[in-house]
Design a protein around this motif. Structure first.
Motif, short mmCIF file in Angstrom:
data_model
loop_
_atom_site.label_atom_id
_atom_site.label_comp_id
_atom_site.label_asym_id
_atom_site.label_seq_id
_atom_site.Cartn_x
_atom_site.Cartn_y
_atom_site.Cartn_z
N SER A 1 0.87 -1.17 0.00
CA SER A 1 0.00 0.00 0.00
C SER A 1 0.91 1.22 0.00
O SER A 1 1.98 1.20 0.62
N VAL A 2 0.51 2.30 -0.67
CA VAL A 2 1.45 3.42 -0.84
C VAL A 2 0.74 4.76 -0.76
O VAL A 2 -0.40 4.91 -1.24
N VAL A 3 1.42 5.72 -0.15
CA VAL A 3 0.98 7.12 -0.14
C VAL A 3 2.01 7.94 -0.92
O VAL A 3 3.21 7.85 -0.66
N LEU A 4 1.53 8.72 -1.86
CA LEU A 4 2.39 9.63 -2.63
C LEU A 4 2.19 11.04 -2.11
O LEU A 4 1.07 11.55 -2.04
N LYS A 5 3.29 11.69 -1.75
CA LYS A 5 3.29 13.11 -1.39
C LYS A 5 4.09 13.85 -2.46
O LYS A 5 5.32 13.89 -2.43
N PRO A 6 3.39 14.43 -3.48
CA PRO A 6 4.11 15.19 -4.51
C PRO A 6 4.64 16.50 -3.94
O PRO A 6 4.22 16.96 -2.88
N SER A 7 5.55 17.12 -4.69
CA SER A 7 6.15 18.38 -4.23
C SER A 7 5.20 19.56 -4.44
O SER A 7 4.67 19.75 -5.53
N GLU A 8 5.05 20.35 -3.40
CA GLU A 8 4.23 21.57 -3.49
C GLU A 8 4.89 22.64 -4.36
O GLU A 8 4.23 23.59 -4.79
N ILE A 9 6.19 22.49 -4.64
CA ILE A 9 6.88 23.47 -5.48
C ILE A 9 6.49 23.30 -6.95
O ILE A 9 6.70 24.20 -7.76
N ALA A 10 5.91 22.15 -7.28
CA ALA A 10 5.33 21.91 -8.61
C ALA A 10 3.82 21.72 -8.44
O ALA A 10 3.31 20.62 -8.57
N PRO A 11 3.09 22.80 -8.14
CA PRO A 11 1.70 22.67 -7.73
C PRO A 11 0.77 22.12 -8.80
O PRO A 11 -0.19 21.41 -8.48
N ALA A 12 1.02 22.44 -10.06
CA ALA A 12 0.14 21.95 -11.12
C ALA A 12 0.22 20.44 -11.24
O ALA A 12 -0.81 19.76 -11.38
N THR A 13 1.42 19.90 -11.18
CA THR A 13 1.57 18.45 -11.27
C THR A 13 1.04 17.77 -10.02
O THR A 13 0.41 16.70 -10.08
N SER A 14 1.29 18.37 -8.86
CA SER A 14 0.77 17.82 -7.62
C SER A 14 -0.75 17.74 -7.65
O SER A 14 -1.35 16.71 -7.31
N SER A 15 -1.38 18.82 -8.09
CA SER A 15 -2.84 18.85 -8.19
C SER A 15 -3.35 17.84 -9.21
O SER A 15 -4.39 17.20 -9.01
N LEU A 16 -2.60 17.67 -10.29
CA LEU A 16 -3.00 16.71 -11.33
C LEU A 16 -3.06 15.30 -10.75
O LEU A 16 -4.01 14.55 -11.02
N PHE A 17 -2.08 14.92 -9.97
CA PHE A 17 -2.10 13.58 -9.36
C PHE A 17 -3.33 13.39 -8.49
O PHE A 17 -3.98 12.34 -8.52
N THR A 18 -3.67 14.41 -7.72
CA THR A 18 -4.84 14.33 -6.84
C THR A 18 -6.12 14.14 -7.65
O THR A 18 -7.02 13.40 -7.25
N ARG A 19 -6.17 14.79 -8.81
CA ARG A 19 -7.38 14.72 -9.64
C ARG A 19 -7.49 13.42 -10.41
O ARG A 19 -8.58 12.84 -10.50
#
Length: 482
Positions: free
Chosen positions: A140-158
């Protein structure tokens, strides 16, 4: 308004994921392959969204986004699916004479619930590739993307929840507070990509729970350039490895060049010619160069150029546009060892060149520093190449090119010392998230009475002979009376 992601929410999420893992849901081959194929499908179907997000975060050229992030993530999925059955099989190993009769195997098993903390410079690939490894290994895995790349981070969440099993795979957005809340939890493994400063924080947090870590960090990756080379080819490979990799914002981008005083003028002229050919007379207008990620990093790079110790050392470039967060490809010659640019990892479009009397002197320069993530050598001299491989300690090295070792899934990718610990890519990603469990199996025959009390000198002779593999001595001891 959504509740803040604090320690309580993090604990609850980890508990849910641990419940899913403990149910055995993630362990089957079918579940793993289904998730990997779904991620590959996401990459294909959302390529434009991914490209747009990378452009928003870094002004990354579409070609570079595809070549360095999208295609590599897709290949990682395909490679894992193709090889997963073989990776999951127990590895049969020889049984020792001391355990005869028996069979021995190494069984790869998932760690459990793992955390992946990603970086901003390749925000899609560096998020997804460790997740692919974690899933392939059955975690099982949790991904924490970087907030410094907010568009890509948001994309993963969506988009990621639309493709994967969210009872086992989650995305958490946020910055320091959210990362801190995550690091307070007990994980079975943590995978972090970033800088050494945060790497130490991650390692300290992991130590509280004795959690193993993989740290993919950075360092000052040197390029040693000999004089007996195809200068035109070598220069193109250096330039594309430096500025064609996110405008120098890459952990394995060439950080500085070492060459001889006599060869430096030819190398410099060739670099200037190639840079102008690739990016034009005004590279700030080039659409083939990423911008600096944000104002903080722009200021950090500008400070490196403002250092009094490098005054007069800029021989090409140096032009800046703070409003557009752009700095032109910049060459500096014979910068002092105690200058800021030689103390810090550059992580940007600035390339110092230092000169030595003999090319062999470069080894001492490299080894006087922390061990880098990558080291590059350009030469036709096989003896020099052998000395380089034997003498220079680094995460990985490449002869007569730069950065391409990253693309070989049969090679481990990782650092050593200050540049990181652990490795991944290809099967090494599977291994990074798998525990290699030793399994020894015996029947009820083949008893060796000498292992049981009461102990006698005869029994000790038998055990000594057995452990030494001395069959003759074992037989003699067996038939002796004392």
């Amino acid at each position: 308004m959504a509740a803040a992601f604090d320690g309580e929410r993090a604990s609850s999420m980890v508990g849910e994921l641990r419940g899913s893992f403990n149910s055995g849901r993630t362990r089957s081959y079918d579940w793993r392959v289904k998730q990997l194929k779904a991620i590959e499908k996401m990459i294909v179907e959302k390529e434009k969204d991914i490209t747009d997000a990378l452009f928003s975060d870094l002004s990354k050229p579409q070609f570079e986004s595809f070549l360095h992030e999208i295609s590599l993530a897709k290949s990682a999925c395909q490679f894992s699916v193709k090889n997963l059955k073989k990776w999951m099989k127990p590895e049969k190993v020889p049984a020792a004479l001391a355990t005869y009769p028996s069979s021995a195997n190494i069984v790869p098993e998932p760690f459990g619930v793992v955390l992946v903390i990603s970086a901003w410079n390749y925000p899609f690939l560096l998020s997804l590739e460790p997740v692919i490894g974690a899933i392939a290994a059955g975690n099982s895995v949790v991904l924490k993307p970087s907030e410094i790349a907010p568009a890509t981070s948001s994309l993963f969440t969506r988009i990621l929840p639309d493709y994967v099993d969210t009872s086992c795979i989650r995305v958490v957005e946020g910055a320091v507070a959210e990362t801190t809340a995550l690091l307070e939890q007990k994980w079975d493994k943590i995978f972090y990509t970033g800088n050494a400063k945060v790497g130490r924080i991650v390692m300290a947090a992991a130590a509280k729970h004795l959690t193993p870590v993989v740290l993919e960090l950075g360092g000052k990756s040197p390029v040693v350039v000999d004089s007996d080379i195809d200068l035109k080819v070598a220069t193109k490979r250096i330039v594309v490895g430096k500025w064609g990799c996110n405008n120098g914002q890459a952990c394995i981008a060439p950080d500085y060049i070492i060459t001889t005083k006599s060869f430096a003028p030819k190398l410099v002229e060739s670099l200037k010619f190639t840079l102008e050919k690739f990016y034009g007379k005004d590279p700030l207008e080039s659409e083939d160069l990423s911008r600096i990620v944000n104002s903080n990093h722009f200021g950090r790079l500008a400070k490196l150029l403002d250092d009094d110790k490098v005054s007069g050392k800029i021989i090409y470039g140096g032009k800046q546009n703070e409003k557009q967060l752009k700095i032109a490809p910049t060459l500096l010659l014979d910068v002092p060892e105690n200058s800021l640019i030689m103390k810090e990892e550059v992580f940007g479009p600035l390339l110092p060149i230092i000169t030595v009397d003999k090319i062999d002197d470069s080894f001492a320069v490299i080894n006087s520093r922390s061990k880098p993530l990558a080291a590059y050598l350009f030469t036709k001299n096989k003896k020099l190449e052998r000395r380089f491989v034997e003498t220079v300690s680094c995460g990985g090295m490449l002869i007569n090119d730069t950065t391409l070792h990253l693309a070989n899934p049969y090679l481990p990718f990782g650092g050593i010392g200050e540049s990181g610990t652990g490795s991944y890519h290809g099967k090494f990603s599977f291994d990074a998230f798998s525990h290699r469990k030793a399994v020894l199996s015996r029947g009820f025959g083949g008893e060796v009475g000498a292992r049981y009390p009461p102990y006698t000198s005869r029994k000790q002779k038998m055990i000594r002979a057995l452990l030494a593999g001395n069959i003759i001595a074992l037989v003699i001891a067996f038939f002796s009376k004392s």
